[in-house]
Design a protein around this motif. Structure first.
Motif, PDB file in Angstrom:
ATOM      1  N   ILE A   3       0.859  -1.171   0.000  1.00 38.60           N
ATOM      2  CA  ILE A   3       0.000   0.000   0.000  1.00 38.60           C
ATOM      3  C   ILE A   3       0.902   1.230   0.000  1.00 38.60           C
ATOM      4  O   ILE A   3       1.860   1.303   0.781  1.00 38.60           O
ATOM      5  CB  ILE A   3      -0.923   0.004   1.242  1.00 38.60           C
ATOM      6  N   LYS A   4       0.602   2.179  -0.877  1.00 39.88           N
ATOM      7  CA  LYS A   4       1.355   3.424  -0.927  1.00 39.88           C
ATOM      8  C   LYS A   4       0.435   4.539  -0.448  1.00 39.88           C
ATOM      9  O   LYS A   4      -0.674   4.701  -0.955  1.00 39.88           O
ATOM     10  CB  LYS A   4       1.811   3.727  -2.355  1.00 39.88           C
ATOM     11  N   VAL A   5       0.911   5.269   0.547  1.00 40.05           N
ATOM     12  CA  VAL A   5       0.159   6.396   1.080  1.00 40.05           C
ATOM     13  C   VAL A   5       0.954   7.649   0.762  1.00 40.05           C
ATOM     14  O   VAL A   5       2.079   7.813   1.244  1.00 40.05           O
ATOM     15  CB  VAL A   5      -0.064   6.270   2.595  1.00 40.05           C
ATOM     16  N   PHE A   6       0.378   8.499  -0.058  1.00 36.77           N
ATOM     17  CA  PHE A   6       1.040   9.740  -0.431  1.00 36.77           C
ATOM     18  C   PHE A   6       0.691  10.789   0.612  1.00 36.77           C
ATOM     19  O   PHE A   6      -0.486  11.089   0.847  1.00 36.77           O
ATOM     20  CB  PHE A   6       0.629  10.171  -1.839  1.00 36.77           C
ATOM     21  N   VAL A   7       1.743  11.307   1.268  1.00 34.04           N
ATOM     22  CA  VAL A   7       1.590  12.257   2.360  1.00 34.04           C
ATOM     23  C   VAL A   7       2.472  13.473   2.103  1.00 34.04           C
ATOM     24  O   VAL A   7       3.365  13.438   1.259  1.00 34.04           O
ATOM     25  CB  VAL A   7       1.975  11.622   3.715  1.00 34.04           C
ATOM     26  N   ALA A   8       2.198  14.524   2.855  1.00 29.76           N
ATOM     27  CA  ALA A   8       3.048  15.714   2.811  1.00 29.76           C
ATOM     28  C   ALA A   8       3.639  15.885   4.202  1.00 29.76           C
ATOM     29  O   ALA A   8       2.920  16.216   5.140  1.00 29.76           O
ATOM     30  CB  ALA A   8       2.243  16.943   2.403  1.00 29.76           C
ATOM     31  N   THR A   9       4.955  15.619   4.328  1.00 27.88           N
ATOM     32  CA  THR A   9       5.582  15.730   5.641  1.00 27.88           C
ATOM     33  C   THR A   9       5.639  17.178   6.100  1.00 27.88           C
ATOM     34  O   THR A   9       5.735  17.438   7.298  1.00 27.88           O
ATOM     35  CB  THR A   9       7.011  15.147   5.630  1.00 27.88           C
ATOM     36  N   VAL A  10       5.571  18.091   5.161  1.00 27.14           N
ATOM     37  CA  VAL A  10       5.545  19.512   5.496  1.00 27.14           C
ATOM     38  C   VAL A  10       4.197  20.046   5.023  1.00 27.14           C
ATOM     39  O   VAL A  10       4.096  20.698   3.993  1.00 27.14           O
ATOM     40  CB  VAL A  10       6.704  20.271   4.808  1.00 27.14           C
ATOM     41  N   ALA A  11       3.157  19.736   5.784  1.00 27.49           N
ATOM     42  CA  ALA A  11       1.809  20.174   5.432  1.00 27.49           C
ATOM     43  C   ALA A  11       1.461  21.400   6.261  1.00 27.49           C
ATOM     44  O   ALA A  11       1.667  21.427   7.467  1.00 27.49           O
ATOM     45  CB  ALA A  11       0.800  19.053   5.689  1.00 27.49           C
ATOM     46  N   GLY A  12       0.928  22.411   5.606  1.00 24.62           N
ATOM     47  CA  GLY A  12       0.546  23.630   6.314  1.00 24.62           C
ATOM     48  C   GLY A  12      -0.768  23.489   7.042  1.00 24.62           C
ATOM     49  O   GLY A  12      -1.063  24.245   7.956  1.00 24.62           O
ATOM     50  N   SER A  13      -1.561  22.531   6.655  1.00 25.82           N
ATOM     51  CA  SER A  13      -2.893  22.362   7.217  1.00 25.82           C
ATOM     52  C   SER A  13      -2.898  21.292   8.303  1.00 25.82           C
ATOM     53  O   SER A  13      -2.462  20.167   8.079  1.00 25.82           O
ATOM     54  CB  SER A  13      -3.863  21.963   6.100  1.00 25.82           C
ATOM     55  N   ARG A  31      -1.153  -3.771  11.282  1.00 24.90           N
ATOM     56  CA  ARG A  31      -0.005  -4.461  10.683  1.00 24.90           C
ATOM     57  C   ARG A  31      -0.153  -4.653   9.179  1.00 24.90           C
ATOM     58  O   ARG A  31       0.121  -5.723   8.641  1.00 24.90           O
ATOM     59  CB  ARG A  31       0.234  -5.785  11.388  1.00 24.90           C
ATOM     60  N   ILE A  32      -0.608  -3.604   8.509  1.00 22.32           N
ATOM     61  CA  ILE A  32      -0.733  -3.626   7.056  1.00 22.32           C
ATOM     62  C   ILE A  32       0.509  -2.940   6.494  1.00 22.32           C
ATOM     63  O   ILE A  32       0.808  -1.797   6.849  1.00 22.32           O
ATOM     64  CB  ILE A  32      -2.015  -2.901   6.593  1.00 22.32           C
ATOM     65  N   ASP A  33       1.260  -3.663   5.642  1.00 19.31           N
ATOM     66  CA  ASP A  33       2.473  -3.101   5.056  1.00 19.31           C
ATOM     67  C   ASP A  33       2.114  -1.916   4.169  1.00 19.31           C
ATOM     68  O   ASP A  33       1.182  -1.986   3.360  1.00 19.31           O
ATOM     69  CB  ASP A  33       3.210  -4.147   4.219  1.00 19.31           C
ATOM     70  N   TYR A  34       2.878  -0.835   4.316  1.00 14.28           N
ATOM     71  CA  TYR A  34       2.647   0.349   3.499  1.00 14.28           C
ATOM     72  C   TYR A  34       3.954   1.109   3.334  1.00 14.28           C
ATOM     73  O   TYR A  34       4.916   0.890   4.074  1.00 14.28           O
ATOM     74  CB  TYR A  34       1.583   1.260   4.134  1.00 14.28           C
ATOM     75  N   GLU A  35       3.962   1.978   2.348  1.00 18.82           N
ATOM     76  CA  GLU A  35       5.068   2.907   2.148  1.00 18.82           C
ATOM     77  C   GLU A  35       4.483   4.304   2.169  1.00 18.82           C
ATOM     78  O   GLU A  35       3.520   4.581   1.456  1.00 18.82           O
ATOM     79  CB  GLU A  35       5.729   2.696   0.785  1.00 18.82           C
ATOM     80  N   ALA A  36       5.060   5.174   2.970  1.00 23.01           N
ATOM     81  CA  ALA A  36       4.659   6.574   2.956  1.00 23.01           C
ATOM     82  C   ALA A  36       5.497   7.268   1.897  1.00 23.01           C
ATOM     83  O   ALA A  36       6.723   7.193   1.910  1.00 23.01           O
ATOM     84  CB  ALA A  36       4.873   7.206   4.318  1.00 23.01           C
ATOM     85  N   LYS A  37       4.825   7.895   0.948  1.00 27.39           N
ATOM     86  CA  LYS A  37       5.505   8.599  -0.142  1.00 27.39           C
ATOM     87  C   LYS A  37       5.309  10.097   0.069  1.00 27.39           C
ATOM     88  O   LYS A  37       4.192  10.598  -0.003  1.00 27.39           O
ATOM     89  CB  LYS A  37       4.914   8.197  -1.505  1.00 27.39           C
ATOM     90  N   ASP A  38       6.407  10.787   0.330  1.00 28.44           N
ATOM     91  CA  ASP A  38       6.342  12.213   0.630  1.00 28.44           C
ATOM     92  C   ASP A  38       6.244  13.026  -0.664  1.00 28.44           C
ATOM     93  O   ASP A  38       7.103  12.919  -1.533  1.00 28.44           O
ATOM     94  CB  ASP A  38       7.577  12.626   1.420  1.00 28.44           C
ATOM     95  N   ILE A  39       5.200  13.843  -0.765  1.00 29.86           N
ATOM     96  CA  ILE A  39       5.040  14.685  -1.953  1.00 29.86           C
ATOM     97  C   ILE A  39       5.582  16.093  -1.714  1.00 29.86           C
ATOM     98  O   ILE A  39       5.717  16.869  -2.656  1.00 29.86           O
ATOM     99  CB  ILE A  39       3.574  14.761  -2.434  1.00 29.86           C
ATOM    100  N   ALA A  40       5.889  16.427  -0.466  1.00 29.56           N
ATOM    101  CA  ALA A  40       6.402  17.759  -0.168  1.00 29.56           C
ATOM    102  C   ALA A  40       7.882  17.887  -0.521  1.00 29.56           C
ATOM    103  O   ALA A  40       8.329  18.936  -0.967  1.00 29.56           O
ATOM    104  CB  ALA A  40       6.187  18.097   1.303  1.00 29.56           C
ATOM    105  N   CYS A  41       8.614  16.822  -0.317  1.00 28.66           N
ATOM    106  CA  CYS A  41      10.067  16.864  -0.534  1.00 28.66           C
ATOM    107  C   CYS A  41      10.515  16.107  -1.779  1.00 28.66           C
ATOM    108  O   CYS A  41      11.698  16.085  -2.083  1.00 28.66           O
ATOM    109  CB  CYS A  41      10.785  16.293   0.681  1.00 28.66           C
ATOM    110  N   ASN A  42       9.578  15.480  -2.477  1.00 27.88           N
ATOM    111  CA  ASN A  42       9.949  14.690  -3.641  1.00 27.88           C
ATOM    112  C   ASN A  42       8.994  14.999  -4.798  1.00 27.88           C
ATOM    113  O   ASN A  42       7.842  14.576  -4.788  1.00 27.88           O
ATOM    114  CB  ASN A  42       9.903  13.202  -3.284  1.00 27.88           C
ATOM    115  N   ASP A  43       9.499  15.735  -5.778  1.00 30.78           N
ATOM    116  CA  ASP A  43       8.671  16.143  -6.919  1.00 30.78           C
ATOM    117  C   ASP A  43       8.178  14.945  -7.732  1.00 30.78           C
ATOM    118  O   ASP A  43       7.074  14.982  -8.276  1.00 30.78           O
ATOM    119  CB  ASP A  43       9.433  17.102  -7.831  1.00 30.78           C
ATOM    120  N   ASP A  44       8.998  13.886  -7.817  1.00 30.24           N
ATOM    121  CA  ASP A  44       8.581  12.702  -8.572  1.00 30.24           C
ATOM    122  C   ASP A  44       7.342  12.063  -7.932  1.00 30.24           C
ATOM    123  O   ASP A  44       6.414  11.662  -8.635  1.00 30.24           O
ATOM    124  CB  ASP A  44       9.713  11.679  -8.652  1.00 30.24           C
TER     125      ASP A  44
END
Length: 168
Positions: A3-13, A31-44
């Motif tokens: 599971i990929k969860v797209f998050v913003a580690t630097v969120a203003g809200s 215990r569900i495997d996931y990857e947090a994908k940061d959209i704030a620090c990674n343009d890709d």
């Protein structure tokens, strides 16, 4: 499948932060495997998320906000969809995962089966502890009030005694 969860580690809200924490916390607790994908620090990551959220699921401005949830490349949904699935007890369907089997056989971990009961017991204990604290605080407040009343009565009696002496 991850599971990929797209998050913003630097969120203003703070609302976005709370939603992200709820999704990630739920996945960790179950215990569900996931990857947090940061959209704030990674343009890709940001670009990939924006391109892969289906058009009908994008907001009117066209820019989807985190958290956005995917199972590998398959879009699962946003926070509202996640919340609805969780409340409807359909989270595994939402995530596209096989529901874990919960049988009474010996191959099942007793920790997994006892967890809901433990959580309920912990919650009940916390409520009971809070009630006891409130009762103790109320008793302490009553005691302080009684002491203040006694003190005031003593002062009044002292004043009456002084007045009687002056009159004599």
């Amino acid at each position: 499948m991850v599971i990929k969860v797209f998050v913003a580690t630097v969120a203003g809200s703070t609302a976005i932060k709370k939603k992200q924490q709820e999704v990630v916390g739920f996945l960790e607790a179950n215990r569900i495997d996931y990857e947090a994908k940061d959209i704030a620090c990674n343009d890709d990551n940001r670009q990939w998320m924006r391109e892969n959220v289906p058009g009908e699921k994008k907001p009117k401005n066209g820019i989807p906000l985190p958290p956005q949830i995917f199972n590998e490349e398959q879009y699962c949904g946003d926070f509202e969809s996640f919340f609805d699935a969780k409340e409807g007890n359909e989270i595994f369907v939402f995530l596209g995962l096989a529901q874990p089997t919960r049988s009474k056989s010996s191959d099942t971990s007793p920790v997994a089966e006892d967890k809901p009961e433990e959580s309920q017991e912990e919650a009940a204990a916390a409520v009971e502890e809070k009630q006891e604290e409130e009762e103790a605080a109320a008793a302490a407040a009553e005691e302080v009030a009684a002491e203040a009343d006694d003190e005031q009565e003593g002062e009044e009696q002292e004043e009456e005694g002084e007045e009687e002496e002056e009159e004599s």
